[in-house]
Design a protein around this motif. Structure first.
Motif, PDB file in Angstrom:
ATOM      1  N   GLU A  54      13.055  10.160   4.777  1.00 41.47           N
ATOM      2  CA  GLU A  54      12.883   9.431   3.522  1.00 41.47           C
ATOM      3  C   GLU A  54      12.046   8.197   3.818  1.00 41.47           C
ATOM      4  O   GLU A  54      12.348   7.462   4.765  1.00 41.47           O
ATOM      5  N   ALA A  55      11.029   7.955   3.027  1.00 40.32           N
ATOM      6  CA  ALA A  55      10.159   6.780   3.190  1.00 40.32           C
ATOM      7  C   ALA A  55       9.686   6.634   4.635  1.00 40.32           C
ATOM      8  O   ALA A  55       9.743   5.550   5.225  1.00 40.32           O
ATOM      9  N   ASN A  56       9.220   7.740   5.209  1.00 40.61           N
ATOM     10  CA  ASN A  56       8.709   7.778   6.583  1.00 40.61           C
ATOM     11  C   ASN A  56       9.742   7.362   7.632  1.00 40.61           C
ATOM     12  O   ASN A  56       9.377   6.950   8.722  1.00 40.61           O
ATOM     13  N   ARG A  57      11.012   7.482   7.298  1.00 42.84           N
ATOM     14  CA  ARG A  57      12.090   7.162   8.242  1.00 42.84           C
ATOM     15  C   ARG A  57      12.908   8.418   8.487  1.00 42.84           C
ATOM     16  O   ARG A  57      13.384   9.044   7.542  1.00 42.84           O
ATOM     17  N   ARG A  58      13.064   8.790   9.738  1.00 36.20           N
ATOM     18  CA  ARG A  58      13.868   9.955  10.099  1.00 36.20           C
ATOM     19  C   ARG A  58      15.343   9.592   9.971  1.00 36.20           C
ATOM     20  O   ARG A  58      15.820   8.674  10.639  1.00 36.20           O
TER      21      ARG A  58
END
Length: 165
Positions: A54-58
């Protein structure tokens, strides 16, 4: 978004798993080997690893595969959600993803193994909440006092059957 895991995910996912506090150093070493095998061609046999982002966060990952020498049996080998975002339904999303992919691959049921120590009580409740039934208990499997608990969920009413002619 759940997407296929790529090599650039390995270090962040290993760190994510370590930060949960649920995995021993030996298991973290095994996780690295799982990723090495996966990217060396294990995916060719149906092995899948997916990352929740999500939002470039794993935020989590799941690793599962058809079981060798079994028809329609799949194993979920790894599932982890980042410590700061647990209990938001993300683990359930990853679990449903694995179930759906296993069904698409002809999976009749999905098996999950975990330990019996108190640390894994929330894990066992998570599987039960998602419709898994305990089908095996192997005493002292991982270590003295830490039994293997096997959970199973039926994915298809009937599946491929072996024919002996």
């Amino acid at each position: 978004m759940i997407r296929p895991t790529v090599p650039g995910d390995v270090e962040p996912l290993v760190a994510l798993a370590a930060d949960t506090g649920f995995f021993k150093p030996l298991e973290m070493q095994a996780l690295r080997e799982v990723f090495d095998d996966y990217f060396a061609g294990a995916a060719d046999g149906g092995h899948q690893c997916a990352t929740l982002e999500e939002a470039n966060r794993r935020l989590g990952f799941v690793d599962f595969a058809p079981t060798a020498m079994a028809v329609g049996t799949w194993h979920l080998w790894w599932i982890a959600v980042a410590a700061g975002v647990q209990r938001r339904g993300l683990g359930g999303q990853l679990l449903r993803h694995a179930e759906d992919e296993a069904r698409r691959g002809g999976g009749r049921h999905l098996l999950i193994e975990t330990g019996s120590v108190p640390l894994y009580e929330p894990t066992r409740r998570f599987y039960e909440f998602h419709g898994y039934t305990q089908v095996a208990h192997i005493p002292d499997y991982y270590a003295e006092g830490d039994s293997m608990i096997v959970f199973r969920k039926l994915l298809l009413g009937s599946g491929p059957r072996l024919q002996f002619d």
